[in-house]
Design an enzyme around this catalytic site. Structure first.
Site, PDB file in Angstrom:
ATOM      1  N   HIS A 127      54.205 139.408 -32.699  1.00  0.00           N
ATOM      2  CA  HIS A 127      53.887 140.799 -33.055  1.00  0.00           C
ATOM      3  C   HIS A 127      53.907 141.711 -31.833  1.00  0.00           C
ATOM      4  O   HIS A 127      53.785 142.931 -31.962  1.00  0.00           O
ATOM      5  CB  HIS A 127      52.549 140.900 -33.811  1.00  0.00           C
ATOM      6  N   ASP A 155      52.787 133.536 -35.931  1.00  0.00           N
ATOM      7  CA  ASP A 155      52.827 134.623 -34.952  1.00  0.00           C
ATOM      8  C   ASP A 155      53.029 134.016 -33.557  1.00  0.00           C
ATOM      9  O   ASP A 155      52.089 133.855 -32.776  1.00  0.00           O
ATOM     10  CB  ASP A 155      51.527 135.428 -35.011  1.00  0.00           C
ATOM     11  N   SER A 258      46.889 140.399 -26.891  1.00  0.00           N
ATOM     12  CA  SER A 258      47.792 139.609 -27.728  1.00  0.00           C
ATOM     13  C   SER A 258      48.799 138.843 -26.895  1.00  0.00           C
ATOM     14  O   SER A 258      49.426 139.396 -25.983  1.00  0.00           O
ATOM     15  CB  SER A 258      48.552 140.522 -28.684  1.00  0.00           C
TER      16      SER A 258
END
Length: 1372
Positions: A127, A155, A258
């Site tokens: 992502h 992911d 992230s």
């Protein structure tokens, strides 16, 4: 850039939804931009219920710097460090990172969102869709993503990069993948660390948050607890910031983090591995993080998909021919009938390029076309040679040479492209002409051996960059690459000069990993002519001027719009005033107007930056090592040269010609927070640096050894200033960033002893040089027309020191300890709180033994309060002491050291000066302000002395020298168990005057008589005057051996006149038997030498009987040792050669000949030691009768060169010549008991003449003499020998043994001794001894004989302990 999925409650769905960050390149974007991106991807109905927030949350009670340092491996968090303590802001221990060695986070990208797991692949979450490139290390090289490799269902992605990463080592990847509960097994996985760059918050124990910085400003890192869930996902609660289960440095990953990694320490494999990437968090006030575990199968498949079929070279089938079609992006490698298809870059698609792996020993490849392989790299499993047809090139992701391989690369590159090299193997660059491409290497060896083209041009690469700390680049010759285009990136590498002479005009070294070395046997010459500076200047930012005043950075460019025109100014001060009224813009101290043309204003700032760089110091963070000499000429503009790396040139010289050179430690680099400098002058933590070289040569230079630096080198100084322990220091405000050095100069004083600089070596100062010592110092100093100043409390002179026309000053708390003697033709000065200790030399491998040492100076000046001079542990110091301030002088010690036997002539001389005491001083002490203490010490007054107080224990104070009498004046005297020796000429005497107080007991008052009083002469000479009330028992008459007598003064004490006086009346004297015996032993050394020669007179006889030929030549060597009473022992080596002629007469063989002799003997006893070298010659005749009788006659003259040292009556060393004559006759008869057995009685008589000798000298002020006249020894010997002959066809050996009695028929010479008490005569005595000998004589051929004999004696006053005689005779 990215946004962790945030789980938010949505009232429409009635549950949690994942709010995604659709990342773009927003590292420098505002939160507003990030919010706008988020709004586009979230259902509008949920926005009113979910808060958009981002954070990396850590404890507030721990300094934020700790988390920053942790993330960047700075400060305490060096990779591999163990048991790192973590303290809170109050200094209390929070915990320790002791479950694993510190992890290396260099594989994490500079922005924290991805991790390098293979030289060309990173891992993160998919992502994170907006980032297009990554960088590592100090971020100076950027790598583009050519394929995102997004996982189809989770992911996660594993992007491929355009080049092999050379700066860092990829992280190891977990071998257990998504195995259930794998990472909950704490016996294997002992620690979990994370790193990320989300928005930064701190949290207190009440849960209150304080924002520190926005997202992507910098990385932080910390610990997390053992996973609560471990399968394809790892779940834990690092947001429970103060829960001990999360370790001492919990770090809660949140939006902005992230893709950041989670590392685990694999105890089984003993290494850190990446196990997961961060996916989601439970909100800013939550505690839970979710990580996606690395899908190892997917990762491996992704990487495998980027390989073409492996190429296997077969020997004997010719080379691999490589053709390539740029249009289709494909090529073929062919060998014989076998072909391999490869894929390169297609159009602009770098990812179309696949990797190639080559195997097969001694492979060969020829490029028929230029190859553009895109993101594909070449890996060589075996050694290869890669060449190209004329002008053909190769570009791609790089080359990997596996361990043990050597790939010869004959292919040039392309301008603007760099060849990236990895792998532990060797890459040898062996192309032709000029290669316009560059090199970036991160592992293994690259040998630059480019060949010249027809025009003679050579360039292996246009530039070379070494990084990661692993690579080595070897220069084939000095023309391979422009040295100024060599740079060292993150953690650097080794540049091997390989015996070449190389010149740098600039050094581009990012950190301590930069190494210039030479491993060749041929010494390299490295010239650091550092006159160039970096001309690359970034575009300056333009700030806005606040009309109400403000702060800024001096030198920066600012603008303001006035009357619709933009005006540009350079700020001159750190703050400025209001521009509306009082108009600070007109104040030249605050602003400089540089016009309204933006481009010109910008160029003005750039020009000033460059002008400033031209004056900036040069700081080299790297290392110089190996077999080379380094020369540093004066740098233009007076720029200083600073080394805060290290130097290790054990056989090399580093020379500085003019200018300033500084060796210093290195400040520990810390991670920057909000633009703070990574280092500062006032920080407490510094790294030690070592500088080792054979010689540091300074000419017209200014050298500083500053904090945390150790220098091990001799220093040769010519008109230079040396400061050891300088407080001068420099830091690089860009240290650790890889950016241009921004030096800051200042002072930095170490807080601990370990941070002080230290020096070891020998320094020679010439031509007005100056040496300031403020550091720990061990070594030696020779100073000529120079100056030395000492303020360090730890200066140790271990080598003899010499100061000619030079000053030596110790002050301001300085302490000089000299251990091996010192000479100075000037005064040594101790200022306020300065201390000088003069000591003997410590004996290696002993606890408390010292060899005596001598200190000869013109004097010592104690000029400051609390100055001190200490003479101790075997030191003998001479030179007057003048104390103009309250000071102390200590001679000896109440805990004296053991003095070792002398091993050198200097040490023996020093030992003789001590006269059995532990320390000695010869000179006067003046000024009246010194407090003097003596313990087991000797003070020889060199002149009138005046001191404040004198404490004497078990010591002696005497007066010697010329015939001038001395007076010792002391305010307070405290003496016990000591000896005071004063001189008198029967009219005057040395005196001691005590003005205030005298105490003590058991002291001897001795008198040295310079003249001999007449019989019954009465004297009345005051010796000691003390205040009234002083005990009459303080001094008693003492007996002293002077010359050859024991002299005792007669005294009386007079208490009239308000004083107590000890008055000399006369003396009593008697002979000292021990001294006389020593003198007699010394004088009788000539008799021992005579006997050595006597025992050599008759050693030829076994050579002559039954010889063939008319003449003979012979040689023999005799070595022996003897001993006598009084500890006497000698050893000698006697060499004799001769020639004789045989005369055959009726019934007799007559030999007449000539002989030359040389004897080297040495003797040692309680009384003396020395050597005698004797040379002489003589004539001999030997008659051997057929009946068995023989007669041997010899006459010989010997000259003796004697060099002896007596240790009695201050005799010292005497060099003298003597001579002796010898006339010997021996007769005997050989009775044959059988044909081959005989018995031989013998008789010998030797008459000689030994020259006498006379010695005259002084013991103190007493005249002494020793004399013995010429004397004529007569020595007889009778004995018998028994022998047996063993014969063979061509040989015969005669063995024999014998005994005899040797005796003196006349007494030895008489010795006459004379001193102030009169004359003493010692009559000579007779001696005798029994001799024993065994030997053999062998006939080797008809005309050669060899003999060997052993001898010793017994029952004599002087005996031969052992003697070996070997002779060889040749007849012709």
């Amino acid at each position: 850039m990215n946004k962790v999925y945030s789980l938010k409650y949505c009232p429409v769905t009635g549950g949690l939804i994942a709010v995604s960050e659709l990342a773009r390149r927003v590292i420098k974007k505002t939160c507003r931009r990030l919010t706008h991106i988020l709004l586009a991807g979230i259902p509008a109905i949920c926005l009113c219920y979910s808060q958009i927030s981002q954070a990396g949350i850590v404890r507030s009670d721990i300094a934020y710097q700790i988390y920053r340092d942790f993330a960047e491996n700075k400060g305490l968090f060096v990779p591999g460090a163990n048991d790192i303590p973590v303290y809170d802001k109050d200094g209390k221990l929070v915990g320790r990172l002791g479950k694993a060695p510190m992890a290396d986070f260099s594989s994490v990208s500079s922005n924290g969102v991805a991790t390098l797991v293979s030289p060309q692949y990173i891992v993160s979450v998919k992502h994170n869709g907006g980032y297009r490139s990554v960088s590592f290390g100090n971020g100076k090289n950027t790598y583009s993503l050519v394929d995102r490799n997004n996982h189809p269902s989770i992911d996660f992605h594993a992007p491929r990069l355009n080049k092999l990463v050379t700066e860092v080592i990829p992280s190891a990847v977990t071998s257990e993948g998504t195995k259930a509960n794998a990472y909950k097994y704490t016996e294997r996985y002992t620690a979990f660390y994370r790193v990320g760059s989300g928005t930064q918050y701190t949290k207190d124990k009440d849960g209150n948050l304080v924002k520190v910085a926005g997202g992507y400003a910098f990385k932080t890192g910390g610990t997390t607890g053992v996973p609560l869930i471990s399968d394809a996902t790892i779940v834990s609660n690092p947001g429970q910031t103060y829960n001990p289960v999360n370790g001492p440095l919990p770090d809660y990953g949140a939006p902005g983090d992230s893709g950041s990694p989670l590392f685990a320490y694999d105890k089984q494999q003993k290494k850190w591995v990446i196990v997961a990437v961060l996916r989601a968090y439970a909100g800013i006030n939550g505690a839970t993080n979710w990580w996606n575990v690395i899908p190892t199968d997917y990762l491996n498949q992704v990487m495998q998909d980027d390989f073409d079929a492996p190429v296997d070279f077969v020997s004997g089938l010719g080379p691999l021919n490589w053709t390539y079609d740029k249009t289709s992006g494909t090529g073929t490698l062919s060998q014989g009938s076998k072909n391999w298809t490869m894929h390169g870059q297609k159009d602009n698609d770098l990812n179309a390029g696949k990797n190639l792996v080559f195997s097969g020993q001694n492979g060969a490849i020829i490029l028929k076309d230029s190859v553009t392989q895109g993101a594909g790299y070449l890996e060589f499993k075996d050694s290869y040679t890669v060449s190209a047809e004329s002008g053909k090139t190769w570009t791609g992701a790089g080359i990997i040479t596996d361990k043990g391989t050597n790939v010869t690369w004959k292919v040039n590159g392309v301008a603007g492209d760099n060849l990236h090299k990895l792998g532990e193997g060797t890459l040898t660059i062996n192309g032709t002409g000029v290669n316009p491409g560059g090199l970036k290497t991160g592992d293994g060896i690259v040998v630059l051996n480019q060949q010249a083209d027809t025009a003679g041009n050579i360039q292996a690469f246009s530039s070379v960059n070494l990084a990661s700390g692993r690579p080595t680049v070897v220069l084939g010759d000095a023309r391979q690459v422009n040295p100024d285009n060599i740079s060292w990136g993150y953690r650097g590498g080794k540049l091997d000069l390989n015996g070449n002479a190389v010149t740098f005009t600039r050094l581009q070294a990012a950190d301590y990993g930069a190494v210039i070395t030479n491993n060749a046997q041929q010494k390299s010459q490295l010239l650091l002519d550092l006159k160039a500076q970096d001309t690359n200047v970034s575009e300056p930012t333009i700030g806005n001027i606040s009309p109400f005043g403000g702060t800024g950075t001096p030198g920066n460019l600012y603008s303001m719009i006035l009357n619709s025109q933009t005006r540009f100014y350079i700020l001159k001060s750190a703050s400025y005033g209001n521009t509306l009224w009082g108009n600070s813009l007109n104040d030249p101290a605050q602003w400089e107007f540089v016009g309204m043309d933006k481009n010109k204003a910008v160029q003005t700032v750039k020009d000033r930056i460059l002008a400033g760089r031209a004056k900036q110091p040069v700081i080299f963070h790297g290392q110089l090592t190996g077999n080379m000499d380094v020369a540093i000429p004066q740098v233009p503009g007076g720029r200083k040269v600073i080394f805060d790396g290290s130097v290790n040139l054990p056989e090399g010289t580093l020379s500085q010609d003019s200018g300033t050179l500084i060796f210093q430690g290195h400040p520990v680099i810390h991670a920057s927070i909000s633009g703070s400098a990574p280092v500062s002058l006032n920080q407490k933590d510094w790294e030690n640096r070592q500088f080792t070289m054979k010689t540091l040569s300074l000419k017209d230079a200014d050298f500083h050894l500053s904090r945390n630096a150790s220098l091990n080198s001799d220093i040769k100084s010519d008109n230079s200033h040396i400061t050891l322990g300088s407080d001068r220091a420099f830091v690089d405000k860009n240290d650790g960033t890889g950016n241009y050095v921004i030096p800051e100069e200042g002072t930095s004083v170490p807080d601990t002893v370990n941070d002080r600089s230290q020096y070891e070596g020998n320094i020679t100062l010439n031509h007005n040089s100056a040496l300031d010592i403020g550091s720990r110092f061990t070594g030696g100093i020779d100073a000529y027309d120079s100056a030395v100043s000492i303020t360090s409390p730890d200066v140790l002179l271990t080598a003899p020191g010499a100061f000619a026309g030079s000053s030596l000053t110790v002050h301001d708390g300085g302490h000089l300890t000299a251990l091996n003697g010192l000479f100075s033709d000037g005064h040594i000065q101790a200022g306020k709180n300065g201390k000088i200790t003069l000591s003997g030399t410590p004996v290696k491998d002993t606890a408390n033994q010292y060899a005596p040492a001598v200190y000869l100076t013109d004097g010592y000046d104690l000029t400051g309060d609390n100055a001190a001079l200490e003479i101790t542990r075997g030191a003998h110091a001479s030179g007057d002491i003048h104390a103009s301030a309250a000071s102390t002088v200590t001679i000896g010690s109440d805990t004296p050291a053991e003095l070792a036997s002398a091993e050198t002539a200097a040490s023996a001389f020093a030992g003789s000066l001590l006269e059995g005491y532990n320390a000695a001083f010869n000179g006067a002490i003046t000024g009246g302000r010194a407090d003097v203490s003596m313990h087991n010490a000797l003070w020889t007054l060199g002149g009138d002395s005046a001191i404040h107080s004198l404490t004497v224990r078990n010591s002696r104070i005497s007066s010697e020298g010329d015939r001038t009498f001395r007076t010792l004046t002391v305010n307070k005297l405290d003496a016990t168990g000591s000896d005071f020796v004063l001189r008198t000429d029967l009219k005057n005497a040395d005196k001691i005057n005590v003005t205030e107080k005298a105490t003590g007991s058991d002291n001897s008052l001795n008198v040295s008589f310079m003249n001999n009083p007449a019989q019954g002469q009465a004297l009345n000479i005051p010796l000691v005057t003390a205040p009234a009330g002083t005990s009459a028992e303080m001094f008693k008459a003492g007996t002293r051996v002077t010359g050859f007598s024991r002299v005792t003064p007669t005294l009386h004490v007079d208490t009239s006149g308000g004083n107590t006086k000890w008055i000399l009346d006369g003396f009593k004297a008697e002979a000292d038997k021990a001294a006389a015996a020593k003198a007699d032993s010394f004088m009788n050394a000539g008799y021992k030498n005579f006997m050595t020669e006597v025992n050599n007179l008759n050693k030829r006889m076994g050579d002559l009987r039954d010889t063939n030929g008319d003449a003979g030549a012979w040689a023999r060597i005799m070595s022996g040792a003897g001993s006598a009473d009084g500890g006497y022992s000698d050893n000698y080596t006697h060499v004799q050669v001769g020639f004789d002629k045989k005369h055959e007469l009726d019934g007799v063989d007559l030999f007449t000949g000539v002989t030359m002799t040389y004897t080297d003997s040495s003797a040692d006893s309680h009384a003396f030691s020395g050597k005698t070298k004797s040379v002489g010659g003589g004539l001999y005749a030997s008659a051997l009768f057929e009946s068995g009788a023989y007669i041997d006659l010899i006459g010989k003259y010997i000259h003796h060169d004697n060099d002896y040292t007596g240790n009695f009556a201050s005799l010292g060393t005497k060099h003298y010549n003597t001579h002796s004559w010898y006339a010997g006759a021996e007769t005997g008869y050989r009775y044959h008991l059988t044909e081959d057995t005989f018995i031989e009685p013998q008789a010998e008589l030797v008459y000689g003449a030994v020259s006498g000798k006379t010695f005259r000298w002084k013991d103190g002020d007493m005249d002494l003499s020793m004399k013995n006249r010429d004397f004529s020894p007569l020595v007889g010997r009778t004995g018998v020998e028994l022998g047996k002959t063993f014969s063979g066809k061509d040989w015969s050996v005669t063995a024999r043994a014998g005994t005899s009695w040797q005796f003196d028929l006349l007494n030895n010479g008489e010795t006459v001794l004379r001193d102030a008490s009169g004359e003493k005569r010692i009559k000579g005595e007779k001696d005798s001894r029994m001799l024993f000998n065994v030997g053999m004589n062998a006939q080797i051929k008809d005309n050669m004989r060899f003999g060997l004999e052993f001898e010793k004696s017994a029952f004599g006053k002087y005996n031969v302990d052992n003697a070996v005689n070997a002779n060889f005779r040749y007849m012709f």
